[in-house]
Design an enzyme around this catalytic site. Structure first.
Site, PDB file in Angstrom:
ATOM      1  N   ARG A 169       5.261 -12.848  -8.081  1.00 49.40           N
ATOM      2  CA  ARG A 169       5.536 -11.493  -8.586  1.00 49.40           C
ATOM      3  C   ARG A 169       5.742 -10.474  -7.473  1.00 49.40           C
ATOM      4  O   ARG A 169       6.241  -9.383  -7.705  1.00 49.40           O
ATOM      5  CB  ARG A 169       4.432 -11.042  -9.556  1.00 49.40           C
ATOM      6  N   CYS A 217      -1.116  -5.794 -21.778  1.00 49.32           N
ATOM      7  CA  CYS A 217      -1.469  -4.802 -20.753  1.00 49.32           C
ATOM      8  C   CYS A 217      -0.643  -4.946 -19.467  1.00 49.32           C
ATOM      9  O   CYS A 217      -0.921  -4.271 -18.480  1.00 49.32           O
ATOM     10  CB  CYS A 217      -2.956  -4.854 -20.444  1.00 49.32           C
ATOM     11  N   ARG A 232     -12.598  -5.346 -17.243  1.00 48.75           N
ATOM     12  CA  ARG A 232     -12.249  -6.704 -16.835  1.00 48.75           C
ATOM     13  C   ARG A 232     -13.141  -7.128 -15.666  1.00 48.75           C
ATOM     14  O   ARG A 232     -13.306  -6.360 -14.715  1.00 48.75           O
ATOM     15  CB  ARG A 232     -10.782  -6.775 -16.428  1.00 48.75           C
ATOM     16  N   ASN A 259       2.293  -9.458 -16.322  1.00 47.47           N
ATOM     17  CA  ASN A 259       2.653  -9.482 -14.890  1.00 47.47           C
ATOM     18  C   ASN A 259       2.437 -10.889 -14.332  1.00 47.47           C
ATOM     19  O   ASN A 259       3.278 -11.428 -13.619  1.00 47.47           O
ATOM     20  CB  ASN A 259       1.786  -8.508 -14.079  1.00 47.47           C
ATOM     21  N   ASP A 260       1.290 -11.452 -14.669  1.00 47.27           N
ATOM     22  CA  ASP A 260       0.997 -12.808 -14.203  1.00 47.27           C
ATOM     23  C   ASP A 260       1.631 -13.864 -15.091  1.00 47.27           C
ATOM     24  O   ASP A 260       2.056 -14.912 -14.596  1.00 47.27           O
ATOM     25  CB  ASP A 260      -0.518 -13.032 -14.148  1.00 47.27           C
ATOM     26  N   HIS A 320       0.826  -1.210   0.000  1.00 50.42           N
ATOM     27  CA  HIS A 320       0.000   0.000   0.000  1.00 50.42           C
ATOM     28  C   HIS A 320       0.856   1.254   0.000  1.00 50.42           C
ATOM     29  O   HIS A 320       0.561   2.231  -0.678  1.00 50.42           O
ATOM     30  CB  HIS A 320      -0.895   0.014   1.243  1.00 50.42           C
ATOM     31  N   GLU A 334      -2.845 -14.988 -19.194  1.00 48.93           N
ATOM     32  CA  GLU A 334      -1.942 -14.719 -18.062  1.00 48.93           C
ATOM     33  C   GLU A 334      -1.314 -15.996 -17.538  1.00 48.93           C
ATOM     34  O   GLU A 334      -0.523 -15.972 -16.606  1.00 48.93           O
ATOM     35  CB  GLU A 334      -2.735 -14.081 -16.910  1.00 48.93           C
ATOM     36  N   ARG A 393      -9.363  -2.346 -14.176  1.00 47.59           N
ATOM     37  CA  ARG A 393      -9.281  -3.387 -13.142  1.00 47.59           C
ATOM     38  C   ARG A 393     -10.443  -3.178 -12.172  1.00 47.59           C
ATOM     39  O   ARG A 393     -10.309  -2.493 -11.163  1.00 47.59           O
ATOM     40  CB  ARG A 393      -7.950  -3.283 -12.396  1.00 47.59           C
TER      41      ARG A 393
END
Ligand code: PEP
Ligand code: MG
Length: 588
Positions: free
Chosen positions: A470, A507, A338, A459-460, A195, A436, A302
């Site tokens: 990750r 993406c 998504r 990313n995945d 965060h 992914e 997202r």
């Protein structure tokens, strides 16, 4: 007096940018509270002290919240709202008061004991809940600092030009930081997706983590240079180093300003190939920047960030209001919504699911196919909003064809239900499938037969192809998008999709990496979707790339055997294209 020597430390880049300032070493109130016995007559005084600390903390958080709302730092807003919920959690406050009464002990000791109880409870749970504990700790440090008035220092009171050295940065302290006084953060702990990292990035404050403080003699450090692009921290730089970084920082600012002026230029390669460049967003408020930076649309919304990690899933009606607002704010540009990517490290509050390997468990489409009512109500809300603009639906983390077929069946049911209710919706809405997982890349041709577009989430894909978490900094070297397996998987998707004439976009974060973009274009990618802040950089990179050269680069990469070799040719090509371009040497 002996002049301290320049010292260079290598950490992990979390939030980019260059900061030059003076060190400020900050320790939270980590003192072990001592138990002090009190008389029954003093109970109300101790409870009063505790309540006073809570209400002053609440006042602080509300002030911070107002400031973040004013500055449009939405990620920080969500986090502080969670902190306020924790602060006013009746079970926490009741427990503290009851314990003061029954144990006849001072407020700070009792409070710390209650927090330790929470800690033990959370430590045994999965990473998501452990992350929640960080929020509790963050709030508790504020409360303790009010119970120890003499130790209290607020981040907004730091001297101007501070580079803050703190073991582990909390989100609310990052939110409290103002760029006028805090120029950067250096920490021992803290991951890229924490965060605190999200807030630092949103505020544009450079941040490097994974620096060990144990060997540092902070009293000897006068000046610090923090390079949030490379993760380098330079202590007591020489005049020469200092001048070099000052010039670099100035040049970067100038370049960014110049790039923003080119936002209306078309995204075309040197040899005339058009590339569709869209934005990844999590919040409605990010759309202003998408328009400002000339994005072609939103390539990835997202949707789960709307309520994660703080709230429960909104009703269909609430979702419809948000989606409609989003679509209308697109002003006719397309948006890809998504479906909720829930699971993995993104669990809902109060979720009873406990999985040993949440990233390999009931995540994304698997969760949605199990929780059909949640899935269907989201689909109905998106379908209803679709009449206000150009909307597509994207299914997350599909790993086999049957999942896609089942998702499509549920979409048909959602459409039928709306029909029965005489609700308006677009019946021919475009649907897409995220790639992914390696299995999805391998069967890209089969998936492409059943949808209108594919979107590669690198990313995945990197995480699942290389079996490397990750978010785990200690495995940093292994998490490498330039690995031959990843490059081949991307190529496989392009070949599979082109058989069916289905477009493919990328993406993941690599789509915004100027070193990786020529490779993607050379592999045949013609659609990219990136964080809106990076649209100008990506646009300029595309405009300086020739597809003929990019294809040669990709052909060469496909023949190489290690990530090191591939990385080397990407770096070389990038050096050629941007010989002295500091803005591009970002680490993604
Ligand atoms: C990805 O995995 O690349 C992606 C875009 O999805 P997320 O980062 O939301 O998992
Ligand atoms: Mg993903």
């Amino acid at each position: 007096m002996r002049k301290p020597k320049e010292q260079r430390l290598q950490g992990i880049a979390i939030s980019r940018g260059i900061a030059i300032g003076h060190p400020f070493y900050y320790t939270f109130c980590e003192i072990e509270e001592r138990a002090r016995n009190i008389l029954p007559a003093q109970v109300s005084i101790e409870i009063g002290r505790y309540q006073n600390a809570v209400s002053r903390t609440s006042h602080d958080l509300h002030q911070l919240l107002d400031r973040l709302i004013l500055d449009n730092v939405n990620e920080g807003v969500d986090i502080l709202e969670t902190h306020l919920e924790i602060l006013h959690d009746p079970s926490l406050n009741t427990r503290v008061k009851l314990k003061i009464e029954s144990n006849l002990q001072n407020a700070e000791f009792v409070f710390q004991e209650v927090i330790h109880e929470y800690q033990q409870k959370f430590a045994s749970l999965n990473p998501f809940f452990r992350e929640r504990f960080n929020d509790i700790q963050d709030v508790s440090q504020r409360i303790l600092s009010y119970l120890h008035e003499h130790l209290r220092i607020s981040f907004s009171d730091f001297p101007a030009g501070s580079i803050v050295f703190v073991k582990d940065l909390t989100a609310s302290h990052a939110a409290e930081a103002e760029q006028v006084n805090i120029l950067g953060f250096v920490t021992e702990l803290g991951g890229i997706t924490s965060h605190a990292a999200i807030v630092a990035k949103a505020k544009g404050i450079p941040y490097v983590s994974n620096i060990s403080f144990s060997d540092l003699n902070l009293s000897e450090i006068r000046t610090v240079i923090l390079d949030g692009r490379t993760g380098e921290v330079i202590l007591n730089p020489t005049q020469k180093t200092l001048r070099m970084f000052e010039e670099l920082a100035f040049k970067m600012e100038e370049q960014m300003r110049a790039l923003k002026l080119d936002c209306s230029l078309p995204v075309v390669t040197l040899d005339g190939h058009f590339v569709e460049l869209s934005a990844n967003i999590e919040m409605v408020s990010e759309l202003d920047m998408v328009h400002e930076h000339g994005g072609a649309g939103v390539g990835l919304f997202r949707s789960e960030y709307m309520f994660l990690p703080n709230h429960s899933i909104p009703s269909e009606e609430e979702q419809f209001v948000i989606y409609r607002q989003l679509v209308e704010k697109m002003q006719g540009l397309p948006i890809v919504m998504r479906a909720f990517d829930i699971g993995g490290d993104k669990l809902m509050r109060g979720s009873s699911r406990h999985e040993l390997n949440p990233f390999l468990g009931c995540r994304a489409i698997r969760f949605l196919l199990k929780e059909r009512q949640i899935f269907k109500s989201q689909l109905r809300a998106i379908l209803r909003a679709s009449i206000y603009g150009e909307v597509s639906i994207l299914f997350p983390m599909v790993s086999c064809l049957s999942e896609l077929m089942e998702a499509k069946q549920i979409l048909r049911e959602a459409q039928e239900e709306l029909r029965v209710l005489h609700r308006q919706f677009k019946s021919d809405i475009r649907i897409g499938c995220m790639v992914e997982v390696p299995s999805a890349a391998i069967i890209a041709d089969l998936l492409a037969c059943e949808c209108d577009f594919l979107s590669i989430g690198t990313n995945d894909l990197v995480q699942y192809a290389l079996a490397v978490d990750r978010d785990n900094l200690s495995l940093g070297q292994l998490y490498n998008p330039a690995d031959p397996s990843v490059v081949r998987l991307i190529k496989m998707v392009i070949i599979g999709a082109s058989k069916q004439n289905v477009p493919v976009s990328v993406c993941g974060e690599v789509a915004a990496d100027p070193r990786f973009i020529p490779l993607l274009l050379g592999l045949g990618v013609r659609e990219l979707s990136v964080t809106s802040r990076f649209l100008p950089i990506v646009k300029n990179t595309v405009r300086k790339t020739s597809i003929v050269e990019a294809e040669k680069l990709a052909a060469k990469a496909l023949k190489l055997s290690t990530s090191k070799e591939i990385q080397a040719i990407l770096d070389e090509a990038y050096q050629c294209a941007f010989p002295e371009d500091p803005l591009y040497s970002y680490v993604y």
